[in-house]
Design an enzyme around this catalytic site. Structure first.
Site, PDB file in Angstrom:
ATOM      1  N   SER A 188       0.812  -1.216   0.000  1.00  0.00           N
ATOM      2  CA  SER A 188       0.000   0.000   0.000  1.00  0.00           C
ATOM      3  C   SER A 188       0.847   1.269   0.000  1.00  0.00           C
ATOM      4  CB  SER A 188      -0.935   0.003   1.214  1.00  0.00           C
ATOM      5  OG  SER A 188      -0.204  -0.143   2.423  1.00  0.00           O
ATOM      6  N   ASP A 206      -2.455   7.876   7.933  1.00  0.00           N
ATOM      7  CA  ASP A 206      -2.835   7.256   9.202  1.00  0.00           C
ATOM      8  C   ASP A 206      -1.531   6.865   9.886  1.00  0.00           C
ATOM      9  OD1 ASP A 206      -1.984   4.727   8.166  1.00  0.00           O
ATOM     10  OD2 ASP A 206      -3.949   4.416   7.284  1.00  0.00           O
ATOM     11  N   HIS A 227       0.837   4.899   7.223  1.00  0.00           N
ATOM     12  CA  HIS A 227       1.025   5.265   5.822  1.00  0.00           C
ATOM     13  C   HIS A 227       1.426   6.735   5.696  1.00  0.00           C
ATOM     14  CE1 HIS A 227      -1.602   1.710   5.538  1.00  0.00           C
ATOM     15  NE2 HIS A 227      -0.964   1.483   4.405  1.00  0.00           N
TER      16      HIS A 227
END
EC number: 3.1.1.53
Length: 641
Positions: free
Chosen positions: A57, A352, A355
């Site tokens: 991600s 967050d 990330h």
């Protein structure tokens, strides 16, 4: 009245003398041939067109929170094969409920920024509470094989043959399902008549090609159960446990056989699963297992083994409140040729907690650029061949050598005034203005040195009486450059062999490599000393030729008004040629540009292949001199009656 006008000496105590081959120089300033460079922390690549990344991600452009969720730029994200929630190990084993992404791609340099999605936080069980050791072994094999391959791909469906009595099984500790690789097969038996079942014999084939990807070597998970004692497995009196993989010749290549190997001897009553990473060539393999249970390889990673290249592994950890492992770090540090990028602070995300970490963004920002050298110490894109401190291996490209600043030769700069050369290779021209060891007098010339190294003045001077041809200088450069390369070649071969072997726990090899690199640095500094002397001679002779052209121009402009009585001196009748006439003859810059020496643009390029495998000493010295002579306003002359 007749007067004598000569060019007057203009050197004073503020000038420093620089000796060279073929001529010397006085200069108002000096500078080092090269400055020391400092590596930038983090990752970079040698060539933007020949690298590929594998990620999750944090490099996934399709993530709905991109780019805030990413640790890389949009440009770099385009180079990654990524999917949110994915990891190479998840795709290898396929635990239930996890992302299953087809990782594949080609590149000389491979950057891995993944792994966090299979960590203690994921809480994957399936007969094993702690997968960290298996992950360490998996990542290590991936990095090792990736460093020897141009292309790699997950093979997510192996051809197989399963015994008729075996059916797909599930496990309660695996979400009432099981891994996609290995697959669990079981036999249904009905005690007491068929309490044990039959021995399993299965086959699988590792392909030579998967889609467009060639497979010369496969990474396979050889999985088997571990029982603490025979009694734990043999509750039905069915002999010992075994699960063994054989190649086509019948040789054992993986597995466990408790018929010949002891049980653990621990007191547990539930088996655990162990998965060894084995490297196998394409072909047909057989699997034999004791009755009731069969763990069947269903997937592999395939590698073409066609090209050696750098591997970069980026530390992949969670932010606060999530438990991580450091298998990526340990795997890279124990794999020759793998460069590890590590954070110094806890992971703190922007999108967050997990990330968009600013420190990691800085460490990976170098992936947007091309570097001349990449190493465990960082990356360098400056052209200087020297750095203040030794760059830690592994390193690739044209890496600078450690040197002390005071050991780097200095070259003249600023205002340059040449003296005549005494080098025996310089023949006397038909006409010279200045005798041996005379100082250049009268006019000041500014030599603009655009880079650090000038041409080698080898060859014959022009018959017109000045300078050396650009062609002969370039031939001299080429000859000396080739000679230096020949001297270096044997050392480069030795260094390549050492780098193939070096790892972080082989201190003796590291020490030897450091000694060789120090010797290389000293040798290069010696070479630069020679180049410096040739550079000085280059500029000196070039300026002398320019002055010869200037004197000829003065004589031509004067015509019959001035008579040259010796080099640099003229007799003139001021009754015939008044002050304005003399200004026209001698003060060029007020009436017309002074003819200047054509720019000298000669190069030395000592370099290895920019992708020189494993070489910590791939080196390039590329520089050029552009020399222009400019006349400063106000000629200094000496008048005598």
């Amino acid at each position: 009245e007749k007067i004598k006008i000569c060019l007057q000496k203009q050197v004073n105590s503020s000038f420093s003398l620089h000796n060279g081959f073929g001529g010397n120089l006085y200069a108002t300033e000096e500078k080092r041939m090269f400055e020391l460079v400092k590596p930038k922390a983090g990752a970079s690549v040698l060539n933007q067109s020949t690298w590929i990344g594998f990620g999750d991600s944090r490099t996934d452009k399709s993530n709905p929170n991109f780019p805030r969720s990413a640790d890389v730029s949009v440009k770099t994200a385009n180079k990654f094969r990524s999917l949110t929630g994915g990891s190479l190990m998840l795709s290898m084993f396929g635990p239930p409920g996890k992302v299953d992404y087809l990782y594949q791609g080609c590149g000389k340099h491979k950057v891995f920024y993944e792994g966090v999605n299979w960590s203690p936080h994921a809480a994957i069980d399936c007969y094993r509470k702690n997968w960290t050791d298996i992950k360490l072994n998996f990542q290590k094999n991936i990095y090792e094989l990736a460093s020897q391959s141009h292309c790699m791909s997950l093979v997510n469906a192996l051809d197989k043959t399963i015994p008729l009595q075996a059916t797909a099984g599930v496990a309660g500790n695996c979400n009432n399902s099981f891994l996609k690789n290995p697959a669990l097969y079981t036999q249904k038996v009905t005690p007491p008549x068929x309490k044990c079942g039959k021995e399993n014999l299965a086959f699988f084939t590792l392909p030579t090609q998967f889609g467009t990807y060639e497979c010369r070597l496969h990474l396979v998970a050889s999985c088997y159960f571990i029982y603490d004692s025979k009694e734990v497995y043999n509750k039905r009196g069915c002999d010992n446990y075994f699960q063994v993989i054989y190649d086509s010749s019948g040789k054992v290549v993986g597995g466990l056989d408790n018929r010949v190997s002891p049980y653990t001897g621990n007191s547990g009553d539930t088996p655990t699963m162990q998965c060894d990473m084995i490297q196998l060539k394409p072909g047909r393999y057989s699997v034999r297992s004791s009755p009731r249970f069969l763990l069947m390889p269903e997937r592999s990673y395939c590698f073409d083994m066609k090209e050696k290249g750098p591997v970069t592994a980026v530390q992949s950890i969670w932010g606060k409140d999530r438990k991580s492992d450091y298998a990526v770090d340990q795997a890279c540090l124990s794999t020759p040729g793998c460069m590890l990028i590590q954070k110094q602070k806890p992971y703190t995300g922007e999108a967050d907690d997990h990330h968009g970490d600013q420190e990691m963004r800085e460490l990976l920002s170098g992936l947007d650029y091309e570097a001349r050298c990449i190493s465990q110490s960082g990356w360098v894109n400056e052209t200087s061949p020297f750095t203040e401190e030794y760059l830690l291996p592994p390193k690739f490209g044209r890496c600078p050598l450690a040197a002390k600043e005071e050991s780097i030769p200095k070259i003249p700069d600023g205002l340059l005034i040449p003296t005549s050369g005494t080098d025996t290779t310089v023949t006397k021209p038909k006409s010279r203005i200045f005798g041996i060891d005379d100082l250049i007098i009268g006019l000041f010339f500014v030599a603009i040195v655009e880079a650090g190294i000038g041409g080698y003045l080898l060859g014959s001077r022009k018959e017109s009486g000045g300078g050396v041809t650009k062609e002969s200088a370039e031939k001299g450069f080429e000859k000396i450059g080739n000679d230096i390369q020949i001297l270096r070649s044997s050392t480069n071969i030795a260094i390549e062999k050492l780098n193939d072997r070096i790892s972080h726990d082989e201190q003796a090899i590291r020490d030897l490599t450091l000694e060789i690199e120090n010797a290389r640095s000293e040798a290069l500094l010696g070479e630069l000393g020679i180049i410096r002397a040739l550079l000085v001679g280059n500029i000196s002779i070039g300026l002398q030729e320019s002055l010869w052209e200037l004197a000829s121009e003065i004589t031509n402009r004067a015509g019959d008004l001035a008579v040259e009585i010796s080099p640099g001196c003229w007799i003139i009748d001021n009754n015939i040629c008044d002050q304005s006439c003399q200004n026209f003859i001698f003060k060029f810059n007020e009436t017309a540009p002074v003819p200047t020496i054509p720019p000298l643009d000669t190069k030395i390029d000592l370099q290895s292949d920019p992708f020189y495998w494993g070489s910590s000493l791939g080196l390039a010295i590329t520089a050029a001199i552009s020399l222009a002579a400019l006349v400063i306003s106000g000629i200094a002359i000496c008048r005598t009656k």
